[in-house]
Design an enzyme around this catalytic site. Sequence first.
Site, short mmCIF file in Angstrom:
data_model
loop_
_atom_site.label_atom_id
_atom_site.label_comp_id
_atom_site.label_asym_id
_atom_site.label_seq_id
_atom_site.Cartn_x
_atom_site.Cartn_y
_atom_site.Cartn_z
N GLY A 149 -1.39 -5.95 -4.80
CA GLY A 149 -0.93 -6.51 -3.52
C GLY A 149 -1.56 -7.86 -3.26
O GLY A 149 -2.75 -8.05 -3.49
N ARG A 173 2.59 -5.27 -10.09
CA ARG A 173 1.86 -4.07 -10.49
C ARG A 173 2.50 -3.65 -11.82
O ARG A 173 3.69 -3.38 -11.86
CB ARG A 173 2.00 -2.96 -9.45
CG ARG A 173 1.54 -3.38 -8.04
CD ARG A 173 1.44 -2.16 -7.12
NE ARG A 173 1.52 -2.50 -5.71
CZ ARG A 173 0.47 -2.79 -4.94
NH1 ARG A 173 -0.73 -2.82 -5.45
NH2 ARG A 173 0.63 -3.05 -3.65
N ASP A 211 -8.64 -2.66 -6.13
CA ASP A 211 -9.23 -1.64 -6.99
C ASP A 211 -8.48 -1.45 -8.32
O ASP A 211 -9.09 -1.50 -9.39
CB ASP A 211 -9.28 -0.32 -6.20
CG ASP A 211 -9.98 0.76 -7.00
OD1 ASP A 211 -11.09 0.51 -7.48
OD2 ASP A 211 -9.40 1.85 -7.16
N THR A 254 -8.08 -8.21 -1.70
CA THR A 254 -7.23 -7.19 -1.06
C THR A 254 -7.51 -7.17 0.44
O THR A 254 -8.66 -7.35 0.85
CB THR A 254 -7.48 -5.78 -1.64
OG1 THR A 254 -6.88 -4.80 -0.77
CG2 THR A 254 -8.95 -5.43 -1.76
N ASP A 287 -7.45 -4.59 2.13
CA ASP A 287 -7.89 -3.23 2.49
C ASP A 287 -9.40 -3.10 2.72
O ASP A 287 -9.83 -2.14 3.37
CB ASP A 287 -7.47 -2.23 1.41
CG ASP A 287 -5.96 -2.14 1.27
OD1 ASP A 287 -5.25 -2.59 2.18
OD2 ASP A 287 -5.50 -1.62 0.24
N ASP A 332 -11.57 -2.08 0.65
CA ASP A 332 -11.89 -0.73 0.17
C ASP A 332 -12.72 -0.73 -1.11
O ASP A 332 -12.73 0.26 -1.85
CB ASP A 332 -10.60 0.08 -0.03
CG ASP A 332 -9.66 -0.58 -1.03
OD1 ASP A 332 -9.89 -1.75 -1.41
OD2 ASP A 332 -8.68 0.07 -1.44
N ARG A 356 -4.36 1.37 3.00
CA ARG A 356 -4.28 2.48 2.03
C ARG A 356 -5.12 3.66 2.52
O ARG A 356 -4.84 4.15 3.61
CB ARG A 356 -4.75 1.99 0.66
CG ARG A 356 -3.96 2.59 -0.48
CD ARG A 356 -4.41 2.01 -1.79
NE ARG A 356 -3.82 0.72 -2.05
CZ ARG A 356 -2.66 0.54 -2.68
NH1 ARG A 356 -1.98 1.56 -3.11
NH2 ARG A 356 -2.19 -0.67 -2.89
O1 F6P Z 1 -3.45 -2.84 -1.07
C1 F6P Z 1 -2.81 -3.61 -0.11
C2 F6P Z 1 -1.71 -2.84 0.56
O2 F6P Z 1 -1.06 -3.69 1.50
C3 F6P Z 1 -2.11 -1.53 1.22
O3 F6P Z 1 -2.72 -1.72 2.47
C4 F6P Z 1 -0.79 -0.79 1.26
O4 F6P Z 1 -1.01 0.60 1.24
C5 F6P Z 1 -0.11 -1.25 0.00
O5 F6P Z 1 -0.74 -2.44 -0.39
C6 F6P Z 1 1.37 -1.51 0.15
O6 F6P Z 1 1.86 -1.79 -1.12
P1 F6P Z 1 3.26 -2.51 -1.43
O7 F6P Z 1 3.05 -3.98 -1.31
O8 F6P Z 1 3.55 -2.12 -2.84
O9 F6P Z 1 4.24 -2.02 -0.45
#
Ligand code: F6P
Length: 319
Positions: free
Chosen positions: A11, A72, A103, A125, A127, A129, A171
């Site tokens: 992300g 990803r 992560d 990130t 997050d 985390d 997350r």
């Molecule tokens: O890791 C960053 C994040 O925005 C999280 O907070 C969320 O759960 C996830 O990515 C959303 O992922 P995507 O961009 O694949 O919808």
Amino acid sequence: MKTIAVLTSGGDAPGMNAAIRAVVRTGLHKGLKVMGIQRGYSGLINGEIFEMTHHSVSDIIQRGGTILKTARSEEFRTEEGRKKAVNILKAFGIDGVVVIGGDGSLQGARLLSKLGISTIGLPGTIDNDLAYTKYTIGFDTALNTVLDAINKLRDTSSSHERVSIVEVMGRNCGDLSLYAGIAGGAESVIVPEKGFTEDELCRTILEGKLRGKMHNLVILAEGVGGAEKLAKRIQGVTGIETRATILGHIQRGGSPSAFDRILASRLGAKAVELLLDGKSSRVVGIRDGKVIDDGIEEALAMETKFDDELYEIAKILSY
Ligand code: F6P
């Protein structure tokens, strides 16, 4: 170490561009050739690699997202995919890689370093985390975006005397919710690290109303989720009109805050210095205001600790 490369993965997070800029300009300053890898590990496997100059990173420090794009990659999760990546790196004469991501991306860096590639990870990130670093790049900007939304929701909640549930990303980590809850003066903060019951929440809301609260802001972390369902339940039990707002990807964009730009610049510069010192398999971060680096294995194995003290403060101040 003659040639290094930089990629962003997973992300996106505001401040990734500032980190790319720091890696490129520090590398060039030290006499290195710097390559940019597009679309994370997936672009690496496909050889989407180009040489970067001072000019490639002009005018990006203030921009959200990542100029290198991100992805990803399922293929990189396989041994075969990782072998392909190593062969590509060798073919381009790349001696060291800086990976900017969360992560999952840093786990990828760990696996790459096991295959003999010098690798340094940067925490990017929203997050927050990653246990080894106090802050990740992008967290502060996302926090301010959430805060801006809370301020606006507070206005309309007060006018209508409603309960407002705000679902915040992160997350499985409740940091963004907790910090936003404190800064936004929310009445309740619900995070995956702490238990909560709907009955207790409804009681808190009703008691607040009886004490004269004009609105009630509930910050709900995405790791708990279910904002719409919770809104219906609150309205059913308390009789107070309740609305849910899921902030979503708006939290991932926008111009990075000064804090994130400076953090990204410091960490990007450190990553290049580590590679030049012959270090590999490390991650950089910040603790007690100082830039630190840790072994990637130990750093990623650390368990995140929720800030119970801050959570208690949030509860006391929300009365
Ligand atoms: O890791 C960053 C994040 O925005 C999280 O907070 C969320 O759960 C996830 O990515 C959303 O992922 P995507 O961009 O694949 O919808």
